[in-house]
Design a protein around this motif. Structure first.
Motif, short mmCIF file in Angstrom:
data_model
loop_
_atom_site.label_atom_id
_atom_site.label_comp_id
_atom_site.label_asym_id
_atom_site.label_seq_id
_atom_site.Cartn_x
_atom_site.Cartn_y
_atom_site.Cartn_z
N THR A 1 0.84 -1.19 0.00
CA THR A 1 0.00 0.00 0.00
C THR A 1 0.88 1.24 0.00
O THR A 1 2.06 1.19 0.35
N GLU A 2 0.30 2.36 -0.41
CA GLU A 2 1.01 3.63 -0.35
C GLU A 2 0.88 4.20 1.06
O GLU A 2 -0.21 4.23 1.64
N ASN B 1 0.93 7.07 2.29
CA ASN B 1 0.14 8.29 2.52
C ASN B 1 -1.36 8.08 2.35
O ASN B 1 -2.17 8.85 2.88
N THR B 2 -1.76 7.04 1.61
CA THR B 2 -3.19 6.79 1.40
C THR B 2 -3.68 5.52 2.07
O THR B 2 -4.87 5.37 2.33
N GLY B 3 -2.77 4.58 2.32
CA GLY B 3 -3.17 3.29 2.87
C GLY B 3 -3.84 2.38 1.85
O GLY B 3 -4.34 1.31 2.20
N ARG B 4 -3.83 2.79 0.58
CA ARG B 4 -4.47 2.02 -0.48
C ARG B 4 -3.43 1.48 -1.45
O ARG B 4 -2.31 2.00 -1.53
N PRO C 1 -1.30 1.03 -4.83
CA PRO C 1 -0.96 2.02 -5.86
C PRO C 1 -1.81 1.83 -7.10
O PRO C 1 -2.28 0.72 -7.40
N GLN C 2 -2.01 2.90 -7.84
CA GLN C 2 -2.82 2.84 -9.05
C GLN C 2 -2.02 2.44 -10.28
O GLN C 2 -2.58 2.16 -11.34
#
Length: 366
Positions: free
Chosen positions: A223-224, A226-229, A231-232
């Motif tokens: 996960t990234e 800074n976002t916790g999601r 990566p795109q």
């Protein structure tokens, strides 16, 4: 420079190097020094006790002239290049000289032996003369053999190196896999609603026992920060399958360390294997890979909370590649298109490990 330092040397063998480039030069340099017909030629070469960076060698000889033998000459070559002894480390020749010792004799050295590599070997007997030159017999037959995978001892050394840089952990909730759209089409195989395991490619460490052997499905969980999601961006395709982490990783799943490598870049990859207990993949991994504590390891953890729920964390400072060893039902997750780019430079498909990296290499080679 045949051998590693004396602390790693076989107690029965002293190895030295000859600064010669090929077998022809060795014969022409020495054959006129003495009557080579008096020296027996090694026959019926036997290679045994093969590891990723050593082997034992023995042979039979006629009794005639045995009392004159002072040394053995061993010619070792990578099979794919029989006519040359050129290795990455040019100061390490593959012409080896051993003082006479009882057979079988151990040949060991990570500078010229790599794991899972095919070699040819031939032997001469020799007599060292008063002027320091050698009289030699004819060469034996040429024998082919292949070095072994890393054992769990070497993999634990690699594991320790990976643990040293894993860094802090971040929470996550899903595993995901990126592919082209066609990969997720329901008619892609007989089990039309499942992703099926396939044999792992040869990326990563050359000696990893999972390469070309373990069947599984690659997932990511990074996960990234800074976002916790997730990566795109992805190197594998614009469509992403996502599945809740607890469907693949739970109290019935065993976790193993598989590899640690880099591809001439500053970031490193760690491969872990998730195998449901007593599954085909789990049986494969037992005895071959170091088992990790499911709830307490540096890379990928699954912890049961007081309320019975599971929480998941992944290492922040390495890129995790997760191999799940069983088919995955597509109906358990969802497929959607990501908004980022296909960064093909990040692909690890058949990627070669940097053999010069001090962070992710151990003393037995790549």
């Amino acid at each position: 420079m045949m051998e590693p330092p004396s602390s790693m040397r076989s107690p029965h063998v002293e190895m030295k190097s000859l600064q010669l480039d090929d077998r022809t030069e060795l014969e022409s340099a020495d054959s006129g020094i003495a009557d080579v017909d008096e020296l027996p030629v090694p026959q019926h070469i036997l290679i045994s006790n093969i590891t990723c960076d050593s082997f034992k060698i023995s042979w039979n000889m006629d009794s005639r002239g045995q009392d004159r033998i002072t040394h053995y000459f061993i010619d070792l070559n990578k099979k794919e290049d029989k006519s040359s002894n050129k290795f990455k480390h040019m100061d390490v020749p593959t012409k080896l000289v051993a003082k006479v010792v009882p057979l079988p004799m151990t040949v060991r050295g990570h500078w010229f032996l790599s794991p899972r590599t095919e070699y040819t070997v031939a032997v001469q007997t020799a007599t060292k003369q008063h002027d320091g030159e050698y009289a030699v017999s004819a060469w034996s037959e040429i024998i082919e053999f292949c070095t072994a995978d890393y054992s769990t001892i070497q993999l634990r050394q690699l594991l320790q190196k990976a643990e040293a840089i894993a860094g802090r952990v971040l929470p996550f909730t899903i595993f995901y896999r990126n592919q082209q759209r066609e990969y997720f089409q329901p008619n892609r195989d007989a089990q039309c609603f499942h992703m099926l395991p396939s044999v792992k490619d040869n990326s990563g460490s050359h000696g990893s026992p999972i390469s070309g052997k373990l069947e599984g499905i690659f997932f990511s969980c990074n996960t990234e920060f800074n976002t916790g999601r997730p990566p795109q961006d992805s190197p594998y395709g614009p469509y992403r399958f996502q599945i809740q982490a607890d469907l693949l990783f739970n109290q019935n799943t065993n976790i193993y360390f598989g590899d640690f490598y880099c591809m001439y870049t500053s970031y490193h990859y760690v491969i872990v294997v998730l195998a449901p207990s007593n599954s085909k993949g789990d049986i494969f991994c037992r005895g071959k890979l170091p088992a990790l504590d499911r709830s307490n390891n540096c890379f990928l953890s699954c912890t049961e909370e007081e309320d019975g729920s599971l929480s998941f964390h992944h290492a922040q400072d390495v890129i995790l590649e997760v191999i799940y060893t069983e088919p995955v039902d597509l109906s358990l997750g969802m497929v959607s298109q990501i908004s980022g780019h296909q960064l093909m430079s990040l692909s690890t498909l058949n990627a070669k490990k940097d053999p010069s990296c001090k962070i992710c290499n151990i003393s037995v080679g790549r």
